[in-house]
Design a protein around this motif. Structure first.
Motif, PDB file in Angstrom:
ATOM      1  N   PRO A 257      -7.926  -2.335   3.482  1.00 22.43           N
ATOM      2  CA  PRO A 257      -7.664  -3.729   3.134  1.00 22.43           C
ATOM      3  C   PRO A 257      -6.194  -4.092   2.973  1.00 22.43           C
ATOM      4  N   PHE A 258      -5.297  -3.109   3.131  1.00 21.59           N
ATOM      5  CA  PHE A 258      -3.888  -3.360   2.859  1.00 21.59           C
ATOM      6  C   PHE A 258      -3.127  -3.663   4.154  1.00 21.59           C
ATOM      7  N   LEU A 259      -1.844  -3.906   4.056  1.00 21.92           N
ATOM      8  CA  LEU A 259      -1.073  -4.344   5.210  1.00 21.92           C
ATOM      9  C   LEU A 259      -1.148  -3.356   6.368  1.00 21.92           C
TER      10      LEU A 259
ATOM     11  N   SER B  61      10.682  -2.878   7.881  1.00 22.14           N
ATOM     12  CA  SER B  61      11.275  -4.187   8.145  1.00 22.14           C
ATOM     13  C   SER B  61      10.751  -5.236   7.179  1.00 22.14           C
ATOM     14  N   VAL B  62       9.435  -5.282   7.000  1.00 25.45           N
ATOM     15  CA  VAL B  62       8.877  -6.317   6.118  1.00 25.45           C
ATOM     16  C   VAL B  62       9.216  -6.037   4.659  1.00 25.45           C
ATOM     17  N   ALA B  63       9.289  -4.751   4.295  1.00 28.88           N
ATOM     18  CA  ALA B  63       9.662  -4.406   2.919  1.00 28.88           C
ATOM     19  C   ALA B  63      11.101  -4.793   2.633  1.00 28.88           C
ATOM     20  N   THR B  64      11.981  -4.548   3.589  1.00 28.47           N
ATOM     21  CA  THR B  64      13.386  -4.897   3.401  1.00 28.47           C
ATOM     22  C   THR B  64      13.572  -6.410   3.375  1.00 28.47           C
ATOM     23  N   GLU B  65      12.825  -7.127   4.211  1.00 24.04           N
ATOM     24  CA  GLU B  65      12.905  -8.583   4.184  1.00 24.04           C
ATOM     25  C   GLU B  65      12.479  -9.115   2.817  1.00 24.04           C
ATOM     26  N   MET B  66      11.472  -8.496   2.233  1.00 29.19           N
ATOM     27  CA  MET B  66      11.042  -8.889   0.894  1.00 29.19           C
ATOM     28  C   MET B  66      12.133  -8.587  -0.122  1.00 29.19           C
TER      29      MET B  66
ATOM     30  N   THR C  39       2.753 -15.092   7.673  1.00 28.54           N
ATOM     31  CA  THR C  39       2.852 -14.614   9.051  1.00 28.54           C
ATOM     32  C   THR C  39       3.075 -13.115   9.100  1.00 28.54           C
ATOM     33  N   LEU C  40       3.932 -12.610   8.218  1.00 30.73           N
ATOM     34  CA  LEU C  40       4.179 -11.168   8.156  1.00 30.73           C
ATOM     35  C   LEU C  40       2.917 -10.420   7.755  1.00 30.73           C
ATOM     36  N   TRP C  41       2.239 -10.893   6.722  1.00 34.08           N
ATOM     37  CA  TRP C  41       1.005 -10.240   6.294  1.00 34.08           C
ATOM     38  C   TRP C  41       0.000 -10.209   7.442  1.00 34.08           C
TER      39      TRP C  41
ATOM     40  N   THR D 275       0.681   1.234   1.075  1.00 35.15           N
ATOM     41  CA  THR D 275       2.006   1.754   1.415  1.00 35.15           C
ATOM     42  C   THR D 275       3.070   1.097   0.540  1.00 35.15           C
ATOM     43  N   ALA D 276       4.300   1.539   0.735  1.00 35.68           N
ATOM     44  CA  ALA D 276       5.428   0.937   0.018  1.00 35.68           C
ATOM     45  C   ALA D 276       5.542  -0.547   0.320  1.00 35.68           C
ATOM     46  N   ALA D 277       5.127  -0.981   1.503  1.00 42.31           N
ATOM     47  CA  ALA D 277       5.177  -2.409   1.828  1.00 42.31           C
ATOM     48  C   ALA D 277       4.282  -3.205   0.890  1.00 42.31           C
ATOM     49  N   ASP D 278       3.097  -2.689   0.588  1.00 41.35           N
ATOM     50  CA  ASP D 278       2.209  -3.366  -0.360  1.00 41.35           C
ATOM     51  C   ASP D 278       2.825  -3.407  -1.755  1.00 41.35           C
ATOM     52  N   ALA D 279       3.482  -2.322  -2.140  1.00 41.70           N
ATOM     53  CA  ALA D 279       4.153  -2.309  -3.442  1.00 41.70           C
ATOM     54  C   ALA D 279       5.228  -3.386  -3.502  1.00 41.70           C
ATOM     55  N   MET D 280       5.975  -3.548  -2.403  1.00 43.70           N
ATOM     56  CA  MET D 280       7.040  -4.544  -2.391  1.00 43.70           C
ATOM     57  C   MET D 280       6.496  -5.964  -2.491  1.00 43.70           C
ATOM     58  N   TYR D 281       5.312  -6.205  -1.941  1.00 48.27           N
ATOM     59  CA  TYR D 281       4.755  -7.557  -1.958  1.00 48.27           C
ATOM     60  C   TYR D 281       3.822  -7.805  -3.141  1.00 48.27           C
ATOM     61  N   ALA D 282       3.567  -6.809  -3.969  1.00 50.81           N
ATOM     62  CA  ALA D 282       2.620  -6.993  -5.083  1.00 50.81           C
ATOM     63  C   ALA D 282       3.001  -8.162  -5.994  1.00 50.81           C
ATOM     64  N   PRO D 283       4.280  -8.337  -6.381  1.00 48.02           N
ATOM     65  CA  PRO D 283       4.608  -9.490  -7.231  1.00 48.02           C
ATOM     66  C   PRO D 283       4.412 -10.824  -6.520  1.00 48.02           C
ATOM     67  N   ILE D 284       4.650 -10.868  -5.195  1.00 46.35           N
ATOM     68  CA  ILE D 284       4.415 -12.093  -4.436  1.00 46.35           C
ATOM     69  C   ILE D 284       2.921 -12.404  -4.399  1.00 46.35           C
ATOM     70  N   VAL D 285       2.106 -11.356  -4.335  1.00 45.51           N
ATOM     71  CA  VAL D 285       0.656 -11.549  -4.406  1.00 45.51           C
ATOM     72  C   VAL D 285       0.285 -12.277  -5.695  1.00 45.51           C
ATOM     73  N   THR D 286       0.872 -11.874  -6.818  1.00 39.82           N
ATOM     74  CA  THR D 286       0.545 -12.553  -8.080  1.00 39.82           C
ATOM     75  C   THR D 286       0.957 -14.017  -8.012  1.00 39.82           C
TER      76      THR D 286
END
Length: 219
Positions: free
Chosen positions: A154-156, A98-103, A140-142, A161-172
């Motif tokens: 330390p990850f979501l 869900s969070v990966a798709t929202e991203m 909030t999602l994180w 997971t794939a969710a962390d991969a999806m949010y990696a650019p947002i992390v930057t």
């Protein structure tokens, strides 16, 4: 010829390219890197040779073409179940998807207001009202993922997971533009940025000799 070729764009700003690249590097899935420089008169023609959509990333697996970032991550999860790209628990897996798709489909104002630019000096850049609401939604999602499923690491969802991969650019983006972050947000951002795969990406981005994007580019 490598079994896998992952076609990507410029590391300094190609946020979609980063997602499957960092997953494959972190999970030690060997691949050859195919590169198409973006923002040139030749870009469209070069992309048309490797991508059915004219976009990157694209994964070529022995001639089988997989495009769209989430599709690539799902394909890798099917091929390498031992890598646990999605959480094993069905509830955690549903939340991760869900969070990966929202991203994948959302947070437009954050993405446009804070464009990925690894050359840009760090400093707070305010978002408009909608962007600020989306930034709060991301945090909030994180927080929800970490509180419910993050105890194992330390990850979501504890492990990467794939969710962390999806949010990696947002992390930057949070690191570049976010200024002083909430402690739990800062801890997650630092966990992702400290990954050897992310440090590798940053190091290679720093070596790119092309002028785009400029360090203070706004769009």
């Amino acid at each position: 010829m490598a079994e896998f070729t992952l076609y990507i764009g410029n590391k300094c700003f190609s946020s979609w390219s980063l997602r499957p690249w960092v997953a494959m590097k972190h999970l030690e899935i060997p691949f050859e890197e195919g590169f198409v420089r973006l923002r040139t008169p030749e870009t469209a023609a070069n992309l048309s040779k490797v991508s059915p959509t004219g976009l990157v990333p694209v994964l070529n697996h022995n001639g089988r073409i997989i495009w769209e970032t989430l599709a690539i991550l799902e394909y890798l999860a099917d091929l390498f179940p031992e890598k646990i790209l999605w959480p094993a628990d069905i509830g955690a897996r549903a939340l991760a998807r869900s969070v990966a798709t929202e991203m994948h489909s959302g947070f437009r104002e954050v993405r446009y207001g804070w464009p990925m630019n690894l050359r840009r000096p760090k400093g707070h850049k305010p978002l408009d009202a909608e962007g600020e609401a989306q930034r709060e939604r991301i945090e909030t999602l994180w927080r929800e993922c970490r509180e419910k499923h993050g105890r194992g690491g330390p990850f979501l969802f504890g492990h990467f997971t794939a969710a962390d991969a999806m949010y990696a650019p947002i992390v930057t983006r949070f690191d570049t533009y976010g200024g002083t972050l909430a402690p739990d947000t800062r801890a997650y951002v630092d966990a992702v940025l400290s990954m050897p795969a992310m440090r590798h990406w940053y190091a290679e981005a720093a070596k790119e000799t092309w002028p785009e994007p400029g360090p203070h580019e706004q769009d």
